[in-house]
Design an enzyme around this catalytic site. Structure first.
Site, mmCIF file in Angstrom:
data_model
loop_
_atom_site.group_PDB
_atom_site.id
_atom_site.type_symbol
_atom_site.label_atom_id
_atom_site.label_comp_id
_atom_site.label_asym_id
_atom_site.label_seq_id
_atom_site.Cartn_x
_atom_site.Cartn_y
_atom_site.Cartn_z
ATOM 1 C CG MET A 243 -15.442 40.856 -15.903
ATOM 2 S SD MET A 243 -14.226 39.571 -16.139
ATOM 3 C CE MET A 243 -14.058 38.962 -14.541
ATOM 4 C CE1 TYR A 244 -22.897 42.679 -20.179
ATOM 5 C CE2 TYR A 244 -22.079 43.760 -22.160
ATOM 6 C CZ TYR A 244 -23.103 43.152 -21.459
ATOM 7 O OH TYR A 244 -24.326 43.016 -22.049
ATOM 8 C CB ALA A 245 -16.354 42.508 -23.935
ATOM 9 C CB THR B 244 -19.076 37.828 -19.058
ATOM 10 O OG1 THR B 244 -18.127 38.089 -18.016
ATOM 11 C CG2 THR B 244 -20.171 36.946 -18.515
ATOM 12 C CE LYS B 245 -22.581 40.954 -25.553
ATOM 13 N NZ LYS B 245 -22.957 42.170 -26.257
#
Length: 94
Positions: free
Chosen positions: A1-3, A5-6
């Site tokens: 999810m973090y990637a 979002t980035k």
């Protein structure tokens, strides 16, 4: 999810730079590396912190002042010709 979002933030940066450029507005993003804050340090063993420090050529974590200086540069007059970019303020971590 973090990637994901980035990636979305970087795409939005490019799109907004194209949309707002004709109005004289620059749009950039700052992608900081590990920064020595209470939030980052919480629960991390010293050995992990040392390993993270050794991942960059400066041998240290970033500071809030390091990131603030990058943002100030982009938002100030010296950054007027920079738009649509993501500045990786991470001490040279590859």
């Amino acid at each position: 999810m973090y990637a994901a979002t980035k990636a979305a933030v970087e795409a939005l940066t490019h799109i907004l730079a194209k949309e707002l450029g004709p109005r004289g507005i620059t749009v950039n993003a700052v992608a900081p590396g590990p920064v020595e804050t209470e939030f980052f340090m919480a629960g991390k063993p010293d050995t992990l912190v040392e390993n993270i420090k050794n991942m960059n050529p400066f041998g240290r974590l970033g500071t809030p002042e390091d990131i603030a200086a990058a943002v100030a540069f982009l938002a100030g007059p010296d950054g007027r010709w920079i738009s649509g970019q993501t500045l990786r303020a991470n001490g040279g971590v590859i």
